[in-house]
Write a protein that holds these residues in place. Structure first.
Motif, PDB file in Angstrom:
ATOM      1  N   LEU A 110       0.914  -1.071   0.122  1.00 33.18           N
ATOM      2  CA  LEU A 110      -0.076  -0.065  -0.139  1.00 33.18           C
ATOM      3  C   LEU A 110       0.997   1.431   0.013  1.00 33.18           C
ATOM      4  O   LEU A 110       1.725   1.296   0.990  1.00 33.18           O
ATOM      5  N   LEU A 111       0.744   2.099  -1.019  1.00 33.50           N
ATOM      6  CA  LEU A 111       1.327   3.337  -1.089  1.00 33.50           C
ATOM      7  C   LEU A 111       0.585   4.353  -1.145  1.00 33.50           C
ATOM      8  O   LEU A 111      -0.527   4.349  -1.765  1.00 33.50           O
ATOM      9  N   GLU A 112       0.769   5.477  -0.622  1.00 32.56           N
ATOM     10  CA  GLU A 112      -0.217   6.680  -0.433  1.00 32.56           C
ATOM     11  C   GLU A 112       0.428   7.996  -0.789  1.00 32.56           C
ATOM     12  O   GLU A 112       1.529   8.213  -0.753  1.00 32.56           O
ATOM     13  N   PRO A 113      -0.783   8.852  -1.390  1.00 36.18           N
ATOM     14  CA  PRO A 113      -0.062  10.181  -1.964  1.00 36.18           C
ATOM     15  C   PRO A 113       0.740  10.917  -1.002  1.00 36.18           C
ATOM     16  O   PRO A 113       1.331  11.943  -1.321  1.00 36.18           O
ATOM     17  N   THR A 114       0.159  10.603   0.067  1.00 29.57           N
ATOM     18  CA  THR A 114       0.607  11.770   1.239  1.00 29.57           C
ATOM     19  C   THR A 114       2.127  11.593   1.632  1.00 29.57           C
ATOM     20  O   THR A 114       2.503  12.311   2.656  1.00 29.57           O
ATOM     21  N   SER A 115       2.745  10.448   1.271  1.00 30.42           N
ATOM     22  CA  SER A 115       4.152  10.291   1.467  1.00 30.42           C
ATOM     23  C   SER A 115       4.840  10.228   0.152  1.00 30.42           C
ATOM     24  O   SER A 115       5.596   9.450  -0.263  1.00 30.42           O
ATOM     25  N   PRO A 116       4.977  11.495  -0.421  1.00 32.61           N
ATOM     26  CA  PRO A 116       5.854  11.704  -1.796  1.00 32.61           C
ATOM     27  C   PRO A 116       7.348  11.280  -1.642  1.00 32.61           C
ATOM     28  O   PRO A 116       7.921  11.324  -2.651  1.00 32.61           O
ATOM     29  N   LEU A 117       7.929  11.319  -0.680  1.00 32.78           N
ATOM     30  CA  LEU A 117       9.526  11.387  -0.285  1.00 32.78           C
ATOM     31  C   LEU A 117       9.892   9.855  -0.274  1.00 32.78           C
ATOM     32  O   LEU A 117      11.187   9.677  -0.100  1.00 32.78           O
ATOM     33  N   THR A 118       8.926   9.065  -0.480  1.00 30.26           N
ATOM     34  CA  THR A 118       9.618   7.489  -0.055  1.00 30.26           C
ATOM     35  C   THR A 118      10.393   7.035  -1.332  1.00 30.26           C
ATOM     36  O   THR A 118      10.291   7.530  -2.585  1.00 30.26           O
ATOM     37  N   THR A 119      11.517   6.631  -0.892  1.00 23.33           N
ATOM     38  CA  THR A 119      12.330   5.990  -1.885  1.00 23.33           C
ATOM     39  C   THR A 119      12.406   4.681  -2.467  1.00 23.33           C
ATOM     40  O   THR A 119      11.822   3.738  -1.687  1.00 23.33           O
ATOM     41  N   MET A 120      12.644   4.312  -3.472  1.00 23.29           N
ATOM     42  CA  MET A 120      12.727   3.060  -4.121  1.00 23.29           C
ATOM     43  C   MET A 120      13.656   2.075  -3.199  1.00 23.29           C
ATOM     44  O   MET A 120      13.281   0.896  -3.124  1.00 23.29           O
ATOM     45  N   LYS A 121      14.607   2.717  -2.888  1.00 27.51           N
ATOM     46  CA  LYS A 121      15.475   1.871  -2.124  1.00 27.51           C
ATOM     47  C   LYS A 121      15.009   1.304  -0.801  1.00 27.51           C
ATOM     48  O   LYS A 121      15.172  -0.027  -0.567  1.00 27.51           O
ATOM     49  N   ASP A 122      14.105   2.064  -0.134  1.00 29.22           N
ATOM     50  CA  ASP A 122      13.714   1.502   0.984  1.00 29.22           C
ATOM     51  C   ASP A 122      12.539   0.716   0.901  1.00 29.22           C
ATOM     52  O   ASP A 122      12.177  -0.283   1.600  1.00 29.22           O
ATOM     53  N   LEU A 123      11.690   1.068  -0.108  1.00 31.13           N
ATOM     54  CA  LEU A 123      10.587   0.249  -0.519  1.00 31.13           C
ATOM     55  C   LEU A 123      10.908  -1.134  -0.933  1.00 31.13           C
ATOM     56  O   LEU A 123      10.508  -2.302  -0.501  1.00 31.13           O
ATOM     57  N   ASP A 124      11.910  -1.277  -1.799  1.00 30.58           N
ATOM     58  CA  ASP A 124      12.448  -2.476  -2.412  1.00 30.58           C
ATOM     59  C   ASP A 124      13.141  -3.255  -1.151  1.00 30.58           C
ATOM     60  O   ASP A 124      13.093  -4.589  -1.175  1.00 30.58           O
TER      61      ASP A 124
END
Length: 238
Positions: A110-124
């Motif tokens: 689940l990804l939300e628009p209110t957290s636009p600074l999330t990085t791909m490195k952290d997510l993956d």
């Protein structure tokens, strides 16, 4: 069916109290709804993207973007009004999306628009943590610390603003306070089977991934939005 099929769901409703058309506000020229959408498409592990909204306008914006950058299977789901209320739960939106689009996924993100600074490195990193065969966890959520708002400083007031309850250790040195964390909202990840069982991303087998403060935003009002813009540009410089 892929053994580790990963579906990312992005919820975005049109109504908001703090900021009018919040999800269409821009940071660096991009609407907030673009950030999780592009992040999901860049992820090494996400196989499918579902955008769930009660707004045809939001859907058309991302459909246009998707035609230019189509890489993964993408679905645009018009959400019914009863799932776009202030009290509509995130799980009800996820359940609706999976029932109407996907029956084969193993991992839900689940990804939300209110957290636009999330990085791909952290997510993956966190998706990969659940994909490991010997993983001890059923879900991963992002968390962040803020010592300035630690519960040691919690104070309660009455209707006249008189302090009626406070922690006697309020003057304790910050260095000696036990670090506390709260959900940052950057991402929520779970095995689908456990999510359906718990109806939540949180269980006694949840891994808390610490997000750096410079990537944490929870945009509810204009001050949050200005702060997110400031962080975005500071991160670009650094």
């Amino acid at each position: 069916m892929s053994k580790n099929y990963v579906t990312c769901i992005i919820p975005a409703r049109k109504s908001s109290k703090g900021i009018k058309n919040k999800n269409l506000q821009k940071i660096n020229g991009k609407e907030l709804i673009q950030y999780p959408f592009e992040l999901a498409h860049k992820s090494k592990y996400v196989d499918e993207v579902i955008f769930s909204s009660d707004s045809q306008k939001y859907i058309k914006i991302l459909e246009k973007l998707n035609k230019k950058k189509k890489k993964k299977q993408t679905h645009f789901l018009l959400r019914p009004k009863n799932l776009a209320k202030d009290n509509s739960s995130s799980y009800s939106v996820i359940e609706h999306a999976l029932k109407n689009v996907n029956i084969k996924t193993n991992i839900v993100v689940l990804l939300e628009p209110t957290s636009p600074l999330t990085t791909m490195k952290d997510l993956d990193f966190c998706i990969k943590k659940l994909l490991k065969k010997n993983t001890k966890f059923d879900s991963v959520v992002s968390i962040v610390s803020n010592d300035k708002f630690n519960s040691n400083y919690k104070t309660t007031i009455d209707k006249n603003n008189k302090i009626i309850k406070f922690n006697k250790n309020i003057n304790i040195k910050r260095q000696k306070i036990i670090q506390e964390f709260f959900l940052s909202g950057n991402f929520y990840i779970s095995k689908k089977s456990e999510l359906e069982k718990n109806k939540s991303f949180i269980s006694d087998r949840t891994y808390g991934y610490k997000i750096l403060k410079k990537y944490y935003t929870d945009i509810d009002d204009y001050i949050d939005l200005k702060y997110a813009k400031l962080l975005f540009h500071l991160n670009l410089k650094n």
